[in-house]
Design an enzyme around this catalytic site. Structure first.
Site, PDB file in Angstrom:
ATOM      1  N   ASP A  13       3.030 -27.567 -28.354  1.00 60.12           N
ATOM      2  CA  ASP A  13       3.933 -26.903 -27.408  1.00 60.12           C
ATOM      3  C   ASP A  13       3.144 -26.259 -26.267  1.00 60.12           C
ATOM      4  OD1 ASP A  13       6.393 -26.157 -26.425  1.00 60.12           O
ATOM      5  OD2 ASP A  13       6.511 -24.321 -27.616  1.00 60.12           O
ATOM      6  N   GLY A  14       3.791 -26.175 -25.104  1.00 65.61           N
ATOM      7  CA  GLY A  14       3.204 -25.445 -23.971  1.00 65.61           C
ATOM      8  C   GLY A  14       2.764 -26.319 -22.807  1.00 65.61           C
ATOM      9  N   HIS A  30       2.529 -32.700 -19.431  1.00 65.08           N
ATOM     10  CA  HIS A  30       2.688 -33.706 -20.492  1.00 65.08           C
ATOM     11  C   HIS A  30       1.529 -34.703 -20.447  1.00 65.08           C
ATOM     12  CE1 HIS A  30       6.475 -32.003 -21.538  1.00 65.08           C
ATOM     13  NE2 HIS A  30       7.094 -32.378 -20.443  1.00 65.08           N
ATOM     14  N   SER A  59      11.601 -33.873 -30.013  1.00 62.96           N
ATOM     15  CA  SER A  59      12.559 -33.433 -31.035  1.00 62.96           C
ATOM     16  C   SER A  59      13.956 -33.977 -30.749  1.00 62.96           C
ATOM     17  CB  SER A  59      12.608 -31.895 -31.072  1.00 62.96           C
ATOM     18  OG  SER A  59      13.329 -31.405 -29.954  1.00 62.96           O
ATOM     19  N   ARG A  65      16.946 -31.776 -22.321  1.00 58.12           N
ATOM     20  CA  ARG A  65      16.196 -31.491 -21.086  1.00 58.12           C
ATOM     21  C   ARG A  65      16.731 -32.355 -19.940  1.00 58.12           C
ATOM     22  NH1 ARG A  65      10.004 -30.144 -22.728  1.00 58.12           N
ATOM     23  NH2 ARG A  65      10.553 -28.809 -24.496  1.00 58.12           N
ATOM     24  N   LEU A 125      -7.616 -42.684 -40.957  1.00 56.55           N
ATOM     25  CA  LEU A 125      -6.641 -41.614 -40.667  1.00 56.55           C
ATOM     26  C   LEU A 125      -5.300 -42.264 -40.358  1.00 56.55           C
ATOM     27  CD1 LEU A 125      -6.212 -38.505 -39.810  1.00 56.55           C
ATOM     28  CD2 LEU A 125      -6.463 -39.354 -37.465  1.00 56.55           C
ATOM     29  N   ARG A 174       1.148 -24.268 -34.605  1.00 60.50           N
ATOM     30  CA  ARG A 174       1.965 -24.354 -33.384  1.00 60.50           C
ATOM     31  C   ARG A 174       1.204 -23.697 -32.249  1.00 60.50           C
ATOM     32  NH1 ARG A 174       8.275 -24.058 -32.157  1.00 60.50           N
ATOM     33  NH2 ARG A 174       8.136 -24.341 -29.925  1.00 60.50           N
TER      34      ARG A 174
END
Ligand code: IPE
Ligand code: IPE
Ligand code: MG
Length: 226
Positions: A13-14, A30, A59, A65, A125, A174
């Site tokens: 986030d951010g 982004h 999400s 948005r 991974l 977060r």
């Protein structure tokens, strides 16, 4: 004894605030955030014990948005997957998703499928992107699939029917200073260690991640016992 870290999850986030703070359009945040995804994924691929990295990218509520931002994020995910394929292959990273991607454009769905298929045998991974993901939506879909299969609704069966029939989350981080879960992995976070940092996602460094992991390893995880 140190806690072992197998499954790390991050609410990235951010991005928007990072850009706004610099007088830039949110989209720049982004783009910068996508570079952090690459950096953190490389870190996790080089880590001794991390097997799975789950990243919250979009999400079920992010559709609210402005359409132009949603469109930009969709295009960015497509571009990211395209440019990342070589890195997934050279770092031995398998790509997976959780969430309902059926709502995406045909071309993005195809890109996601190709990336999963091409990387499916990689095993250092697993990077899981949560795309059109909501914890409530995931639980509802899981329970409905059990009802449809006439299976008993119990904890192991729900756990298996989720998009993430992987391990529970050991550590969830977060960024951006918000202390909330925002509908991320509601089931799987039951006993996770939670860490909230003020750092905005584009500024989140591997050094900070490494410090957070060090602290996690020393925590006393009791799981309700003594
Ligand atoms: C996280 O950054 C990325 C997504 C949710 C897609 P934000 O876009 O939420 O950035 P802020 O929270 O507005 O700064
Ligand atoms: C959570 O961030 C979703 C992702 C990181 C993809 P948001 O920015 O959407 O969450 P809220 O609105 O601050 O709760
Ligand atoms: Mg946000």
């Amino acid at each position: 004894m140190k806690n072992s870290l197998q499954h790390l999850a991050i609410i990235m986030d951010g991005n928007g605030r990072w850009a706004t703070n610099r007088g830039l359009a949110r989209n720049k945040g982004h783009e910068e955030g996508a570079l952090t995804v690459r950096r953190v994924t490389e870190y996790c691929a080089n880590h001794d014990t991390i097997e799975t990295l789950t990243l919250y990218a979009f999400s079920t509520e992010n559709w609210n948005r402005p359409a132009i931002e949603v469109k930009f994020i969709m295009a960015l995910i497509d571009r990211y997957l395209q440019s990342e394929l070589d890195i997934y292959m050279s770092r031995n990273v398998r790509f997976e998703t959780i969430g309902d991607v059926s709502k995406f454009s045909k071309s993005l769905i195809k890109r996601i499928e190709i990336t999963k298929e091409t990387t499916k045998n990689n095993n250092k991974l697993t990077q899981i992107l949560a795309l059109n993901y909501g914890g409530r939506n995931e639980i509802v879909r899981a329970v409905n699939s059990l009802i449809e299969a006439k299976m008993e609704v119990n904890e192991p069966n729900i756990g298996e029917a989720l998009d993430t029939p992987y391990k529970d989350i050991d550590l969830a981080i977060r960024t951006s200073g918000e202390h909330r879960i925002s509908n991320f992995l509601l089931w799987q976070l039951s006993y996770s260690e939670l860490v909230f940092t003020d750092t905005l996602w584009p500024d989140f460094s591997n050094d900070e991640l490494s410090q957070i992991i060090d602290i996690y390893q020393k925590k006393n995880r009791r799981f309700g016992g003594l």
